[in-house]
Design a protein around this motif. Structure first.
Motif, PDB file in Angstrom:
ATOM      1  N   ILE A  86     -96.921 -62.406 -83.584  1.00 11.31           N
ATOM      2  CA  ILE A  86     -98.207 -62.915 -84.050  1.00 11.31           C
ATOM      3  C   ILE A  86     -98.992 -63.522 -82.891  1.00 11.31           C
ATOM      4  CG2 ILE A  86     -99.334 -64.627 -85.524  1.00 11.31           C
ATOM      5  CD1 ILE A  86     -97.145 -64.048 -87.611  1.00 11.31           C
ATOM      6  N   GLU A  87     -98.326 -64.328 -82.074  1.00 11.68           N
ATOM      7  CA  GLU A  87     -99.010 -64.902 -80.918  1.00 11.68           C
ATOM      8  C   GLU A  87     -99.417 -63.805 -79.936  1.00 11.68           C
ATOM      9  OE1 GLU A  87     -98.568 -68.358 -77.497  1.00 11.68           O
ATOM     10  OE2 GLU A  87     -96.998 -68.179 -79.036  1.00 11.68           O
ATOM     11  N   LEU A  88     -98.560 -62.805 -79.758  1.00 11.15           N
ATOM     12  CA  LEU A  88     -98.897 -61.671 -78.897  1.00 11.15           C
ATOM     13  C   LEU A  88    -100.163 -60.988 -79.411  1.00 11.15           C
ATOM     14  CD1 LEU A  88     -98.402 -59.545 -76.691  1.00 11.15           C
ATOM     15  CD2 LEU A  88     -96.777 -58.433 -78.267  1.00 11.15           C
ATOM     16  N   ALA A  89    -100.244 -60.756 -80.708  1.00 10.07           N
ATOM     17  CA  ALA A  89    -101.422 -60.109 -81.290  1.00 10.07           C
ATOM     18  C   ALA A  89    -102.676 -60.959 -81.103  1.00 10.07           C
ATOM     19  CB  ALA A  89    -101.186 -59.829 -82.766  1.00 10.07           C
ATOM     20  N   GLN A  90    -102.535 -62.259 -81.254  1.00  9.98           N
ATOM     21  CA  GLN A  90    -103.686 -63.153 -81.063  1.00  9.98           C
ATOM     22  C   GLN A  90    -104.181 -63.106 -79.618  1.00  9.98           C
ATOM     23  OE1 GLN A  90    -101.860 -66.741 -82.526  1.00  9.98           O
ATOM     24  NE2 GLN A  90    -102.656 -66.446 -84.594  1.00  9.98           N
ATOM     25  N   ARG A  91    -103.256 -63.138 -78.681  1.00  9.11           N
ATOM     26  CA  ARG A  91    -103.647 -63.069 -77.258  1.00  9.11           C
ATOM     27  C   ARG A  91    -104.220 -61.696 -76.913  1.00  9.11           C
ATOM     28  NH1 ARG A  91     -99.188 -66.275 -73.632  1.00  9.11           N
ATOM     29  NH2 ARG A  91     -99.161 -68.204 -74.830  1.00  9.11           N
ATOM     30  N   ALA A  92    -103.625 -60.648 -77.488  1.00  6.32           N
ATOM     31  CA  ALA A  92    -104.112 -59.287 -77.246  1.00  6.32           C
ATOM     32  C   ALA A  92    -105.544 -59.135 -77.744  1.00  6.32           C
ATOM     33  CB  ALA A  92    -103.200 -58.278 -77.923  1.00  6.32           C
ATOM     34  N   ALA A  93    -105.869 -59.752 -78.877  1.00  3.88           N
ATOM     35  CA  ALA A  93    -107.219 -59.671 -79.447  1.00  3.88           C
ATOM     36  C   ALA A  93    -108.252 -60.314 -78.529  1.00  3.88           C
ATOM     37  CB  ALA A  93    -107.248 -60.321 -80.824  1.00  3.88           C
ATOM     38  N   GLN A  94    -107.836 -61.288 -77.745  1.00  3.01           N
ATOM     39  CA  GLN A  94    -108.751 -61.918 -76.789  1.00  3.01           C
ATOM     40  C   GLN A  94    -109.081 -60.957 -75.645  1.00  3.01           C
ATOM     41  OE1 GLN A  94    -106.636 -65.473 -75.700  1.00  3.01           O
ATOM     42  NE2 GLN A  94    -107.197 -66.543 -77.582  1.00  3.01           N
ATOM     43  N   ILE A  95    -108.111 -60.110 -75.299  1.00  4.84           N
ATOM     44  CA  ILE A  95    -108.302 -59.149 -74.209  1.00  4.84           C
ATOM     45  C   ILE A  95    -109.027 -57.900 -74.715  1.00  4.84           C
ATOM     46  CG2 ILE A  95    -107.131 -57.718 -72.477  1.00  4.84           C
ATOM     47  CD1 ILE A  95    -104.778 -59.785 -72.665  1.00  4.84           C
ATOM     48  N   TYR A  96    -108.569 -57.379 -75.856  1.00  8.97           N
ATOM     49  CA  TYR A  96    -109.118 -56.160 -76.470  1.00  8.97           C
ATOM     50  C   TYR A  96    -109.415 -56.435 -77.940  1.00  8.97           C
ATOM     51  CZ  TYR A  96    -107.196 -53.877 -72.346  1.00  8.97           C
ATOM     52  OH  TYR A  96    -106.895 -53.523 -71.055  1.00  8.97           O
ATOM     53  N   PRO A  97    -110.605 -56.902 -78.252  1.00 11.91           N
ATOM     54  CA  PRO A  97    -110.933 -57.261 -79.638  1.00 11.91           C
ATOM     55  C   PRO A  97    -110.788 -56.110 -80.639  1.00 11.91           C
ATOM     56  CG  PRO A  97    -112.610 -58.075 -78.134  1.00 11.91           C
ATOM     57  CD  PRO A  97    -111.692 -57.213 -77.330  1.00 11.91           C
ATOM     58  N   ASP A  98    -110.906 -54.865 -80.182  1.00  8.11           N
ATOM     59  CA  ASP A  98    -110.810 -53.717 -81.093  1.00  8.11           C
ATOM     60  C   ASP A  98    -109.409 -53.122 -81.181  1.00  8.11           C
ATOM     61  OD1 ASP A  98    -113.517 -53.905 -81.703  1.00  8.11           O
ATOM     62  OD2 ASP A  98    -114.083 -52.636 -80.017  1.00  8.11           O
ATOM     63  N   LEU A  99    -108.445 -53.731 -80.530  1.00  8.90           N
ATOM     64  CA  LEU A  99    -107.076 -53.228 -80.554  1.00  8.90           C
ATOM     65  C   LEU A  99    -106.520 -53.298 -81.971  1.00  8.90           C
ATOM     66  CD1 LEU A  99    -104.579 -52.295 -78.851  1.00  8.90           C
ATOM     67  CD2 LEU A  99    -103.948 -54.716 -78.725  1.00  8.90           C
ATOM     68  N   ARG A 100    -105.974 -52.205 -82.451  1.00  7.77           N
ATOM     69  CA  ARG A 100    -105.348 -52.188 -83.775  1.00  7.77           C
ATOM     70  C   ARG A 100    -103.947 -52.774 -83.655  1.00  7.77           C
ATOM     71  NH1 ARG A 100    -107.442 -46.148 -85.322  1.00  7.77           N
ATOM     72  NH2 ARG A 100    -109.631 -46.717 -85.286  1.00  7.77           N
ATOM     73  N   VAL A 101    -103.497 -53.406 -84.734  1.00  5.23           N
ATOM     74  CA  VAL A 101    -102.203 -54.086 -84.716  1.00  5.23           C
ATOM     75  C   VAL A 101    -101.387 -53.695 -85.940  1.00  5.23           C
ATOM     76  CG1 VAL A 101    -101.031 -56.326 -84.741  1.00  5.23           C
ATOM     77  CG2 VAL A 101    -103.183 -56.065 -83.481  1.00  5.23           C
ATOM     78  N   MET A 102    -100.105 -53.399 -85.687  1.00  6.95           N
ATOM     79  CA  MET A 102     -99.150 -53.189 -86.767  1.00  6.95           C
ATOM     80  C   MET A 102     -97.901 -53.995 -86.451  1.00  6.95           C
ATOM     81  SD  MET A 102     -97.214 -49.788 -88.266  1.00  6.95           S
ATOM     82  CE  MET A 102     -98.732 -48.918 -88.549  1.00  6.95           C
ATOM     83  N   PHE A 103     -97.477 -54.786 -87.435  1.00  8.96           N
ATOM     84  CA  PHE A 103     -96.267 -55.585 -87.291  1.00  8.96           C
ATOM     85  C   PHE A 103     -95.112 -54.882 -87.982  1.00  8.96           C
ATOM     86  CE2 PHE A 103     -99.656 -58.831 -87.212  1.00  8.96           C
ATOM     87  CZ  PHE A 103     -99.382 -59.424 -85.999  1.00  8.96           C
ATOM     88  N   ILE A 104     -93.938 -54.950 -87.360  1.00  6.04           N
ATOM     89  CA  ILE A 104     -92.708 -54.501 -88.003  1.00  6.04           C
ATOM     90  C   ILE A 104     -91.807 -55.726 -88.090  1.00  6.04           C
ATOM     91  CG2 ILE A 104     -92.777 -52.048 -87.458  1.00  6.04           C
ATOM     92  CD1 ILE A 104     -91.215 -52.591 -84.933  1.00  6.04           C
ATOM     93  N   THR A 105     -91.270 -55.947 -89.285  1.00  6.15           N
ATOM     94  CA  THR A 105     -90.487 -57.172 -89.456  1.00  6.15           C
ATOM     95  C   THR A 105     -89.523 -57.077 -90.623  1.00  6.15           C
ATOM     96  OG1 THR A 105     -90.641 -59.565 -89.727  1.00  6.15           O
ATOM     97  CG2 THR A 105     -92.253 -58.230 -90.926  1.00  6.15           C
ATOM     98  N   GLY A 106     -88.483 -57.860 -90.532  1.00  2.00           N
ATOM     99  CA  GLY A 106     -87.558 -58.019 -91.640  1.00  2.00           C
ATOM    100  C   GLY A 106     -87.896 -59.258 -92.446  1.00  2.00           C
ATOM    101  N   PHE A 107     -88.961 -59.947 -92.078  1.00  2.00           N
ATOM    102  CA  PHE A 107     -89.348 -61.204 -92.714  1.00  2.00           C
ATOM    103  C   PHE A 107     -90.764 -61.128 -93.277  1.00  2.00           C
ATOM    104  CE2 PHE A 107     -86.397 -62.047 -89.252  1.00  2.00           C
ATOM    105  CZ  PHE A 107     -85.396 -62.733 -89.917  1.00  2.00           C
ATOM    106  N   ALA A 108     -91.095 -60.034 -93.938  1.00  2.00           N
ATOM    107  CA  ALA A 108     -92.470 -59.808 -94.389  1.00  2.00           C
ATOM    108  C   ALA A 108     -92.977 -60.873 -95.348  1.00  2.00           C
ATOM    109  CB  ALA A 108     -92.594 -58.433 -95.036  1.00  2.00           C
ATOM    110  N   ALA A 109     -92.156 -61.346 -96.259  1.00  2.00           N
ATOM    111  CA  ALA A 109     -92.622 -62.331 -97.235  1.00  2.00           C
ATOM    112  C   ALA A 109     -93.066 -63.616 -96.545  1.00  2.00           C
ATOM    113  CB  ALA A 109     -91.530 -62.628 -98.251  1.00  2.00           C
TER     114      ALA A 109
END
Length: 124
Positions: free
Chosen positions: A61-84
């Protein structure tokens, strides 16, 4: 060609996902941590950040937030075992997709295809 940055700290999962996506025509750069992925984002551009959420040092999540600052149009997909837990967090980018583990590779490819409106999942 769609460029995917994959951040996954589990070695076997990272290799498995990268191979599957590459077989269906995606260009994948695989990183073993959020820190390494962030360094790559600072040097190269990508179309999709595919990241595990639970990782040491820099979580997805923090990686995605920082990535959005660099590339605001970057698409994001999370994979997780803790979705809830993740869905209750509220810190996720609103357009981000979440794929819960365990999942079939076909499901992953279908979700990525939907994001880019292609059809490579039939190859799996």
């Amino acid at each position: 060609m769609v460029r995917i940055l994959l951040a996954e700290d589990d070695d076997s999962m990272r290799e498995y996902l990268a191979r599957a996506l590459e077989r269906t025509g995606y260009n994948v750069t695989a990183c073993e941590s959020g820190i390494v992925a962030l360094e790559r984002l600072q040097k190269e551009s990508f179309d999709l950040l595919l990241t595990d959420i639970v990782m040491p040092e820099l979580d997805g999540i923090e990686l995605a937030q920082r990535a959005a600052q660099i590339y605001p149009d970057l698409r994001v997909m999370f994979i997780t075992g803790f979705a809830a837990v993740t869905l209750q967090n509220g810190a996720m980018p609103p357009e981000a997709k979440v794929l819960s583990k365990p999942f079939h590779l076909r499901d992953l490819v279908l979700e990525v295809d939907r994001m880019f409106q292609s059809s490579s999942a039939a190859d799996l």
